[in-house]
Design an enzyme around this catalytic site. Structure first.
Site, PDB file in Angstrom:
ATOM      1  N   SER A 229       2.884  -4.041   5.063  1.00 12.85           N
ATOM      2  CA  SER A 229       4.169  -4.601   5.490  1.00 12.85           C
ATOM      3  C   SER A 229       4.951  -3.613   6.341  1.00 12.85           C
ATOM      4  CB  SER A 229       4.997  -4.985   4.271  1.00 12.85           C
ATOM      5  OG  SER A 229       5.479  -3.818   3.638  1.00 12.85           O
ATOM      6  N   GLU A 250      -0.265  -0.428  11.126  1.00 16.31           N
ATOM      7  CA  GLU A 250      -0.461  -1.823  11.551  1.00 16.31           C
ATOM      8  C   GLU A 250       0.359  -2.677  10.605  1.00 16.31           C
ATOM      9  OE1 GLU A 250      -1.593  -3.452  13.956  1.00 16.31           O
ATOM     10  OE2 GLU A 250      -2.434  -1.702  14.965  1.00 16.31           O
ATOM     11  N   CYS A 284      -2.182 -10.902   9.464  1.00 16.28           N
ATOM     12  CA  CYS A 284      -1.119 -10.381  10.349  1.00 16.28           C
ATOM     13  C   CYS A 284      -1.128 -11.164  11.641  1.00 16.28           C
ATOM     14  CB  CYS A 284      -1.291  -8.909  10.679  1.00 16.28           C
ATOM     15  SG  CYS A 284      -2.441  -8.018   9.705  1.00 16.28           S
TER      16      CYS A 284
END
Ligand code: UN1
Length: 496
Positions: A229, A250, A284
């Site tokens: 996150s 990321e 994601c």
């Protein structure tokens, strides 16, 4: 009686110093206990780092092509075990078998790419400005690399960090998500079977707040690669910044698919169903915003609603299942919270918006694929990452407006445009602010030999895998050899 698993530290499978364990359960059936995994302490992590330092001494001296040979054997073992691994992965994190098989395949692709990279790891040889002098660069390993990885790609993400790190000659300490410890265990078994020196890999299970934090803060771990996150990423980035560590982050996404009025609507329909509801929206790169041109908005939304209504939920190991469960109770609660917020802000639930009922879904963390219409670009569901099967539909009038909406979020991972107009396709590649843009394909589907990552608050400037992944896990050494036998002063003697 469910099995009790161990950490892999200093060449052995060992119990945690805490003597404590956490349970790993099937999210499609919480009565199915997969095993108990170590709830480790920073002391376990310290031992792992000390061993990884020894592992680094040995492994970094193995010639890179020979390191690549081990990666090739790892790839071969992954091929042999593809079905077994996929089954274990679906059992512990819920996505359907076709997707976990794809996840294993991504690890295989990354392994074979890494194997071949062992014979490249290119540096440069360039002319010197002085006579009888060579100037060149090559890539050196760095040291102990710490990896903190998420649940949604239990094999692809750890391996796309680990394989480049290993081929570059680093040793690795892996702290996998508490939701997928079994896959990480199976992966480490494969690495050892392939002949990786035991101390080059350490596996420490446990919680992010304890062992994850200890890894990020450890002074002997100069490199951290994190996927998760944006909130946790901010902590990781801040900590690594203070400690002068190399860090790759990321993080979140709020990826949009733009459907123009000239698009092939059948193709766009297949694309959005896969992009939004594949992996139950827990990617994601998931398509979480659908931007529809006003001229096709109503008819496309109608068709999409019918198709989403028909998706079959259930255990991902059953062949008719199209959408699995969410990973755990809290993530379903988060989805429910966002659907309530959307309604409050004036969006309309067109499909879903609730838990499903029936015997196939009674024991898991299921939520119906949900489509919200009438969403405005500034609504919270159009700005914040939900990480679940929720698609926000936004109407737009022209391409420029769609670009503005796409770019008007804090994230910048992937985007997609459906159009038959080649000029618009290329304008999208140029104007959409994302690390990855797809034309006539959804926002997911990255391939292992191209760099992966996003801009703005999705990342911090690095890319995973592809040729760029190898830059992150190695340090450039620049070398000059002067064989003139005299002192030659750069910038001075050659300009006198
Ligand atoms: C992620 O979205 O969390 O692009 C990773 C894809 C995969 C990787 C996604 N190859 O769909």
């Amino acid at each position: 009686m469910a099995k009790t698993f161990k950490n892999f530290i200093a060449g052995d499978w060992v119990a945690p110093t805490t003597g404590a364990y956490f349970e790993n359960r099937n999210p499609a059936d919480r009565g199915d206990l997969i095993g108990r995994f170590p709830d480790s302490a920073p002391a376990d992590l310290d031992r792992a780092v000390a061993a990884a330092k020894r592992g680094f001494e040995r492994w970094s001296k193995v010639p890179a092509p020979a390191r690549g040979d081990i990666l090739r054997r790892i790839g071969d073992l992954l091929v042999d075990r593809k079905d077994r691994l996929a089954d274990a992965m679906t059992r512990e994190m819920g996505k359907v078998l076709a997707e976990t098989r794809g996840d294993v395949q991504e690890a295989i692709d990354t392994a074979y790419y890494a194997a071949s990279e062992g014979r490249r790891l290119f540096g440069h040889v360039v002319p010197s400005e002085l006579k009888r002098k060579w100037a060149m660069s090559y890539r050196r390993p760095i040291g102990v690399v710490g990896l903190v990885t998420p649940f949604n790609f239990p094999l692809a993400i750890p391996t796309w960090k680990m394989f480049p790190a290993l081929v570059c000659g680093n040793s690795v300490v892996l702290k996998p998500s508490e939701d997928v410890p079994h896959t990480a265990t199976l992966l480490v078994e494969i690495l050892l079977e392939a002949g990786l020196p035991a101390e080059a890999i350490q596996l420490v299970h446990g919680r992010g707040e304890t062992v994850g934090k200890a890894l990020v803060e450890h002074p002997d771990v100069p490199v951290i690669s994190f996927t998760g996150s944006t909130t946790t990423g901010a902590f990781v980035g801040e900590t690594c910044g203070k400690l002068h560590k190399r860090v790759s982050l990321e993080m979140g996404g709020k990826n949009a698919m733009i459907v123009m009025d000239d698009a092939d609507l059948d193709l766009a329909l297949d694309g959005v169903l896969w992009g939004a509801f594949g992996t139950t929206g827990q990617r994601c790169t998931a398509t979480s915003r659908l931007l529809l041109h006003r001229r096709i908005h109503d008819r496309f939304l109608r068709r999409l609603a019918e198709a989403a209504e028909d998706l079959t939920l259930g255990d991902g190991r059953e062949t008719r299942t199209q959408v699995g469960p969410l990973i755990h109770e809290e993530s379903r609660a988060k989805v429910e919270k966002y659907v309530a917020i959307a309604k409050d802000q004036g969006a309309e639930v067109v499909v879903g918006g609730k838990r499903p009922t029936g015997p196939r879904v009674r024991h898991g963390w299921f939520y119906r694929p949900t489509i919200l219409a009438g969403v405005r670009p500034g609504h919270r569901v159009a700005q914040e990452e939900i990480f679940g099967p929720v698609l926000s539909v936004i109407r737009f009038g022209n391409f420029d407006e769609a670009v503005r909406i796409n770019n008007g979020v804090k994230y910048g991972l992937s985007s997609s445009v459906y159009t038959r107009d080649v000029n618009l396709g290329f304008r999208a590649l140029e104007e959409l602010d994302n690390g990855i843009t797809y034309v006539n394909a959804p926002t997911i589907g990255a391939e292992a030999h191209l760099p992966f990552g996003g801009i703005k608050q999705t990342g911090n400037g690095h890319r995973e895998v592809g040729w760029e992944g190898y830059h992150f896990f190695s340090e450039t050494k620049v070398c000059y050899v002067d064989y003139s036998g005299t002192l030659q002063r750069a910038q001075i003697d050659n300009y006198e």
